[in-house]
Motif scaffolding. Structure first.
Motif, mmCIF file in Angstrom:
data_model
loop_
_atom_site.group_PDB
_atom_site.id
_atom_site.type_symbol
_atom_site.label_atom_id
_atom_site.label_comp_id
_atom_site.label_asym_id
_atom_site.label_seq_id
_atom_site.Cartn_x
_atom_site.Cartn_y
_atom_site.Cartn_z
ATOM 1 N N VAL A 90 0.818 -1.213 0.000
ATOM 2 C CA VAL A 90 0.000 0.000 0.000
ATOM 3 C C VAL A 90 0.854 1.267 0.000
ATOM 4 O O VAL A 90 0.564 2.209 -0.747
ATOM 5 C CB VAL A 90 -1.008 -0.020 1.165
ATOM 6 C CG1 VAL A 90 -1.853 1.256 1.169
ATOM 7 C CG2 VAL A 90 -1.926 -1.241 1.061
ATOM 8 N N PRO A 91 1.935 1.354 0.805
ATOM 9 C CA PRO A 91 2.794 2.539 0.670
ATOM 10 C C PRO A 91 3.357 2.724 -0.742
ATOM 11 O O PRO A 91 3.520 3.851 -1.201
ATOM 12 C CB PRO A 91 3.909 2.276 1.683
ATOM 13 C CG PRO A 91 3.280 1.422 2.719
ATOM 14 C CD PRO A 91 2.356 0.524 1.951
ATOM 15 N N SER A 92 3.635 1.612 -1.425
ATOM 16 C CA SER A 92 4.122 1.713 -2.794
ATOM 17 C C SER A 92 3.062 2.324 -3.701
ATOM 18 O O SER A 92 3.372 3.136 -4.592
ATOM 19 C CB SER A 92 4.531 0.333 -3.312
ATOM 20 O OG SER A 92 5.047 0.401 -4.623
ATOM 21 N N PHE A 93 1.803 1.947 -3.498
ATOM 22 C CA PHE A 93 0.699 2.570 -4.229
ATOM 23 C C PHE A 93 0.720 4.089 -4.040
ATOM 24 O O PHE A 93 0.572 4.858 -4.995
ATOM 25 C CB PHE A 93 -0.633 2.023 -3.713
ATOM 26 C CG PHE A 93 -1.415 1.237 -4.733
ATOM 27 C CD1 PHE A 93 -1.583 1.718 -6.016
ATOM 28 C CD2 PHE A 93 -2.002 0.031 -4.392
ATOM 29 C CE1 PHE A 93 -2.321 0.994 -6.957
ATOM 30 C CE2 PHE A 93 -2.737 -0.695 -5.318
ATOM 31 C CZ PHE A 93 -2.890 -0.207 -6.605
ATOM 32 N N PHE A 94 0.904 4.527 -2.799
ATOM 33 C CA PHE A 94 0.899 5.954 -2.504
ATOM 34 C C PHE A 94 2.130 6.650 -3.084
ATOM 35 O O PHE A 94 2.035 7.780 -3.577
ATOM 36 C CB PHE A 94 0.802 6.173 -0.992
ATOM 37 C CG PHE A 94 -0.616 6.188 -0.484
ATOM 38 C CD1 PHE A 94 -1.193 7.357 -0.019
ATOM 39 C CD2 PHE A 94 -1.377 5.027 -0.480
ATOM 40 C CE1 PHE A 94 -2.502 7.373 0.441
ATOM 41 C CE2 PHE A 94 -2.683 5.027 -0.023
ATOM 42 C CZ PHE A 94 -3.255 6.204 0.439
ATOM 43 N N ALA A 95 3.283 5.989 -3.026
ATOM 44 C CA ALA A 95 4.488 6.576 -3.607
ATOM 45 C C ALA A 95 4.340 6.739 -5.113
ATOM 46 O O ALA A 95 4.750 7.761 -5.694
ATOM 47 C CB ALA A 95 5.701 5.704 -3.276
ATOM 48 N N LEU A 96 3.763 5.742 -5.766
ATOM 49 C CA LEU A 96 3.501 5.803 -7.203
ATOM 50 C C LEU A 96 2.608 6.996 -7.524
ATOM 51 O O LEU A 96 2.876 7.779 -8.451
ATOM 52 C CB LEU A 96 2.858 4.489 -7.649
ATOM 53 C CG LEU A 96 2.558 4.266 -9.120
ATOM 54 C CD1 LEU A 96 2.536 2.758 -9.412
ATOM 55 C CD2 LEU A 96 1.217 4.864 -9.532
ATOM 56 N N SER A 97 1.544 7.138 -6.738
ATOM 57 C CA SER A 97 0.629 8.259 -6.938
ATOM 58 C C SER A 97 1.349 9.587 -6.745
ATOM 59 O O SER A 97 1.174 10.533 -7.531
ATOM 60 C CB SER A 97 -0.549 8.143 -5.970
ATOM 61 O OG SER A 97 -1.430 9.235 -6.113
ATOM 62 N N GLY A 98 2.188 9.689 -5.703
ATOM 63 C CA GLY A 98 2.907 10.928 -5.446
ATOM 64 C C GLY A 98 3.819 11.314 -6.599
ATOM 65 O O GLY A 98 3.880 12.483 -6.995
ATOM 66 N N ILE A 100 1.073 8.805 3.815
ATOM 67 C CA ILE A 100 1.248 10.198 3.404
ATOM 68 C C ILE A 100 2.713 10.503 3.110
ATOM 69 O O ILE A 100 3.049 11.160 2.120
ATOM 70 C CB ILE A 100 0.683 11.149 4.474
ATOM 71 C CG1 ILE A 100 -0.833 10.944 4.590
ATOM 72 C CG2 ILE A 100 0.999 12.598 4.136
ATOM 73 C CD1 ILE A 100 -1.465 11.655 5.763
ATOM 74 N N LEU A 101 3.615 10.010 3.967
ATOM 75 C CA LEU A 101 5.038 10.219 3.723
ATOM 76 C C LEU A 101 5.505 9.527 2.441
ATOM 77 O O LEU A 101 6.310 10.079 1.687
ATOM 78 C CB LEU A 101 5.857 9.721 4.900
ATOM 79 C CG LEU A 101 5.966 10.651 6.107
ATOM 80 C CD1 LEU A 101 6.723 9.951 7.239
ATOM 81 C CD2 LEU A 101 6.659 11.957 5.747
ATOM 82 N N SER A 102 5.005 8.332 2.193
ATOM 83 C CA SER A 102 5.358 7.632 0.949
ATOM 84 C C SER A 102 4.928 8.456 -0.256
ATOM 85 O O SER A 102 5.666 8.582 -1.249
ATOM 86 C CB SER A 102 4.696 6.251 0.913
ATOM 87 O OG SER A 102 5.173 5.430 1.963
ATOM 88 N N PHE A 103 3.745 9.033 -0.183
ATOM 89 C CA PHE A 103 3.236 9.898 -1.242
ATOM 90 C C PHE A 103 4.151 11.110 -1.428
ATOM 91 O O PHE A 103 4.544 11.452 -2.550
ATOM 92 C CB PHE A 103 1.823 10.338 -0.883
ATOM 93 C CG PHE A 103 1.183 11.279 -1.872
ATOM 94 C CD1 PHE A 103 0.404 10.794 -2.905
ATOM 95 C CD2 PHE A 103 1.353 12.654 -1.763
ATOM 96 C CE1 PHE A 103 -0.183 11.661 -3.817
ATOM 97 C CE2 PHE A 103 0.778 13.528 -2.664
ATOM 98 C CZ PHE A 103 -0.002 13.027 -3.700
#
Length: 381
Positions: free
Chosen positions: A69-77, A226-229
């Motif tokens: 899930v953090p990877s999903f957010f990092a990708l989005s960011g 949020i930080l991953s994003f």
């Protein structure tokens, strides 16, 4: 000899090579969405307290699952930072709204009006008048509720329809945070933006080291997402000075797993998750038909959980995690195709008109406030 220890090719060079549309992000989105279905299938089929689930979230392989899930957010960011760079803040928020809201709205309504009415043990009158039904509709605006009355009531936890929606408020928080940073001018100051993310990471890590802030047992703390994003966005912003390097990817991926292994170091994993995600996404293998001109990952993510719950209750072998995930991939994949074809794609085709309306509205507001300021100035004189 290379000027940089990890090579001379920068992330910006890789983006140019892929004509700013690397296919790796499309494949990664699909892979991560199916990874979410995998983890949910085990939870759904065996319950939170089953030994297999405890092993999944606390055993030696748990960092791999925490990565998803953090990877999903990092990708989005990473991808969203490009949109912020190209657009005004109102236009940026409009684009985020039309990408997220329509598909989410349709999924929530389908779950509440179709799936719920078919599977509830209540009469339709009691179902539609129940407060839980109306609370569930709050998911459309990010007010998250997982349950519908009388649906999956013999499951544990009972009435749980769509557990995937837990990330929606954090996604909204990410857009608000990056828009605020954009208003503050940090999006045009990559080093300052990255420094702000690092300071936030260190502050939250320090807090986590002295409190019981971290949530274990299958959920990421919202701050990790949020930080991953933000680190994903930061990597895009510093793309001209950050190497695109296989050794750096291996190091980052390894460190992300190491930090995810211990609860006290979760936040420290986020910049390494972001780099690992960006590196994979920037790879540019040939596009297969499945990722050519379409993005089914959002639909798979939205529809997977309710369809997995339905498969557990209704379909032969649906209580076995492997069959459950097969059912989920097929059913949510079909739903994702319909969502993309008839909802998401059609809305995105109208984004130019939406941006024009927003630009006109902002101009009217500018003229209105200018007129008010001028009138106030004359009044003071």
């Amino acid at each position: 000899m290379n000027a940089f220890p990890f090579g001379n090719r920068m992330i910006s060079d890789q983006l140019i090579r892929a004509e700013n549309r690397p296919s790796g992000f499309d494949y990664l989105r699909l892979f991560l969405s199916i990874g979410v279905l995998l983890t949910h299938s085990i939870d759904i089929c065996y319950g939170w307290h089953a030994s297999l689930v405890i092993w999944l979230w606390r055993g030696p392989l748990h960092p791999m699952f925490y990565f998803i899930v953090p990877s999903f957010f990092a990708l989005s960011g990473f991808l969203v930072a490009g949109s912020l760079e190209r657009n005004t803040i109102p236009a940026f928020l409009t684009l985020r709204f039309i990408r997220i809201f329509p598909a989410l709205c349709v999924e929530v309504l389908i779950s509440a009006l179709f799936l719920g009415t078919l599977l509830t043990s209540l009469s339709l009158r009691d179902y539609f008048s129940h407060p839980e039904f109306w609370r569930y509709l709050g998911n459309i605006v990010g007010w998250v509720h997982f349950d519908l009355p009388g649906v999956f009531e013999n499951r544990s936890p009972p009435n749980r329809v769509n557990g995937s929606l837990w990330t929606v408020p954090f996604e909204l928080d990410c857009y608000i945070a990056i828009a605020a940073l954009g208003i503050a001018g940090l999006a045009k100051r990559p080093i300052l933006f990255t420094s702000a993310a690092i300071v936030a990471m260190l502050a939250l890590s320090a807090k986590g080291a002295f409190t019981s802030f971290f949530i274990l047992g299958g959920n990421h703390p919202g701050g990790v997402l949020i930080l991953s994003f933000l680190f994903g966005a930061a990597i895009y912003l510093v793309r001209k000075t950050l190497p695109f390097s296989l050794p750096l990817f291996v190091l980052s991926f390894t460190l992300s797993l190491v930090f995810f292994y211990f609860a006290a170091t979760f936040y420290l994993a986020t910049p390494f998750v972001a780099y690992s995600t960006a590196y994979i996404g920037l790879l540019n293998p040939r596009r297969m038909l499945l990722v050519r001109g379409a993005d089914y990952s959002y639909g798979i993510y939205l529809y997977g959980y309710p369809f997995q719950q339905a498969a557990f209750q209704l379909l032969p072998g649906g209580t076995f995690w492997l069959l459950n995930i097969v059912y989920a991939v097929l059913s949510s994949g079909a739903a994702a195709y319909l969502s993309w074809t008839f909802v998401e794609k059609r809305v995105l085709e109208r984004r130019a008109a939406a941006l024009l309306r927003v630009a006109k509205s902002m101009e009217w507001l500018r003229l209105f406030f200018t007129a008010c300021a001028n009138a106030l100035g004359r009044g003071i004189r």
